[in-house]
Design an enzyme around this catalytic site. Structure first.
Site, PDB file in Angstrom:
ATOM      1  N   MET A 122     -46.119   8.195 -17.034  1.00  0.00           N
ATOM      2  CA  MET A 122     -45.106   9.142 -17.516  1.00  0.00           C
ATOM      3  C   MET A 122     -45.082   9.158 -19.029  1.00  0.00           C
ATOM      4  SD  MET A 122     -41.809   8.284 -15.201  1.00  0.00           S
ATOM      5  CE  MET A 122     -42.284   6.701 -14.576  1.00  0.00           C
ATOM      6  N   CYS A 137     -32.633   5.839 -17.144  1.00  0.00           N
ATOM      7  CA  CYS A 137     -34.026   6.239 -17.011  1.00  0.00           C
ATOM      8  C   CYS A 137     -34.472   6.095 -15.554  1.00  0.00           C
ATOM      9  CB  CYS A 137     -34.884   5.380 -17.922  1.00  0.00           C
ATOM     10  SG  CYS A 137     -36.598   5.885 -17.938  1.00  0.00           S
ATOM     11  N   CYS A 168     -37.191   2.379 -22.986  1.00  0.00           N
ATOM     12  CA  CYS A 168     -38.203   2.668 -21.975  1.00  0.00           C
ATOM     13  C   CYS A 168     -38.975   3.925 -22.345  1.00  0.00           C
ATOM     14  CB  CYS A 168     -37.576   2.791 -20.588  1.00  0.00           C
ATOM     15  SG  CYS A 168     -36.456   4.158 -20.402  1.00  0.00           S
TER      16      CYS A 168
END
Length: 397
Positions: free
Chosen positions: A35, A102, A202
């Site tokens: 991602m 997240c 993150c």
């Protein structure tokens, strides 16, 4: 027999690498997805480009394991759902937890949707936690359990997941300890075996949160006030309460300070950069014990501090969660108004679980701790457990 397909979020770290290896060993059809959550290179502080390095490592791991690999760009959703939300929270004087969000908003929502579109039966991550399934009244209920490695348990970060999300989730390394994970990575000759754990957000890799915020939120000079332990508010005698709810409400209240309650000991560049319990970054010397932030007032732009980590202003026994920020992983165990429940709870990651009682009232839920807790921080998550199972969580209001 068709193999079940699992899409794993490969982050370029050792945990997700080993998780992918284990899934493959277990006979799943595994696809690795990296991602990309961030585009704006103007805010990365160092010249390193961590996401490129990470996505490269993830690709090498996928190659070694012989699994398909692709990168998905989620930076638009990330900006809307996480970054913008964080700024809003900071500007309102709350301290958000981007990692919990997240997981709820990106990994197990946007990412999960992409995975399901790619025909996945499950989505897997390299979190240190476990999942179990029980039957209750003929229905399957998914349990979110702590990881076996007490040092690394990450169930707290998944405290906002729903039954629907858990049903599709796999946590392959939850039964292992970190040293065991590294050993497997070494044996399998994975490039990430010795890689240090990523700190920081993150999404921005090497960026530290305060610096990131400071680039975005305008500095504004204000004063640092030191509140003495003799402050009246700490020594109010408790009124007589006509109900448990009024007692809980009393103890859940924040202390209210004004500049005249203490003395000005320094200046700061913006109350919204500071969070309760923070010690670093105040740059005020000459006190017997170091100063800790006991409260921030973003409207007046004042930081209130107290000396030492035992300062009265840091400790409260009770907190409140509003109904709209209350979440039950185990919907079947949720409390109705007037009910209570004994649990173990924590108000931050890595904190030891503490004895607490939940009380459901009309407008939300009180969490009353047996022992006073240091730096209960608005905007952070409180999570509660029965034994090793995380059953619910909420945003501290």
């Amino acid at each position: 027999m068709n193999k079940k397909r699992v899409i794993i979020g490969l982050s370029g770290g050792v945990d997700s690498s080993v998780a992918a290896y284990l899934l493959k060993e277990q006979g799943y059809d595994v696809i690795g997805l990296f991602m990309k959550n961030w585009h704006d290179d103007s805010v990365t502080i160092s010249d390193e480009c961590p996401w490129l390095e990470d996505s490269n490592d993830a690709m090498l791991v996928a190659d070694k394991l012989g699994i398909p690999f692709q990168t998905v760009d989620l930076s638009l959703q990330y900006k809307e759902r996480i970054v913008d939300y964080m700024f809003k929270e900071y500007e309102n004087g709350r301290t958000p937890n981007p990692d919990v969000l997240c997981n709820r908003e990106i990994k197990f929502d946007v990412f999960m949707d992409i995975a399901l579109e790619l025909g996945a039966d499950y989505v897997a991550t390299g979190h240190y936690c476990r999942k179990a399934i029980i039957e209750k009244n003929g229905e399957q209920i998914h349990q979110l359990l702590e990881g076996v490695d007490g040092n690394k348990d990450q169930s707290y970060f998944l405290c906002q997941l729903s039954q629907a999300q858990l049903a599709k989730a796999l946590f392959p390394i939850g039964e292992l300890t970190k040293p065991e994970v590294r050993k497997i990575a070494k044996t399998q000759d994975l490039i990430t075996a010795e890689k240090k754990d990523s700190q920081g957000l993150c999404f921005i890799g090497k960026v530290r949160l305060p610096e990131f915020l400071q680039q975005q939120l305008k500095p504004k000079e204000g004063v640092i006030v030191e509140i003495p332990n003799s402050f009246d508010g700490y020594h109010k005698s408790s009124p007589r309460f006509d109900s448990k709810e009024s007692e809980l409400a009393f103890y859940a209240q924040k202390f209210e300070y004004s500049v005249s309650d203490g003395k000005v000991v320094g200046k700061h560049q913006g109350a919204h950069y500071f969070t309760k319990g923070q010690r670093k970054g105040l740059a005020v010397g000459g006190t017997v014990e170091p100063l800790f932030v006991i409260d921030t007032d973003v409207n007046q732009n004042i930081i209130y501090t107290g000396q030492g980590n035992k300062h009265c202003g840091l400790y409260r026994s009770t907190l409140f969660v509003n109904n709209d920020e209350l979440h039950w992983v185990r919907e079947d165990l949720q409390l109705s108004e007037g009910e209570n429940m004994s649990v173990k709870a924590r108000i931050r990651y890595r904190q030891a679980l503490e004895n607490a009682t939940l009380y459901k009232v009309e407008s939300g839920l009180y969490v009353e701790f047996e022992n006073k807790q240091s730096a209960i921080t608005e905007g952070q998550f409180v999570a509660w457990y029965i034994d090793d199972e995380l059953i619910g969580s909420g945003v501290i209001s």
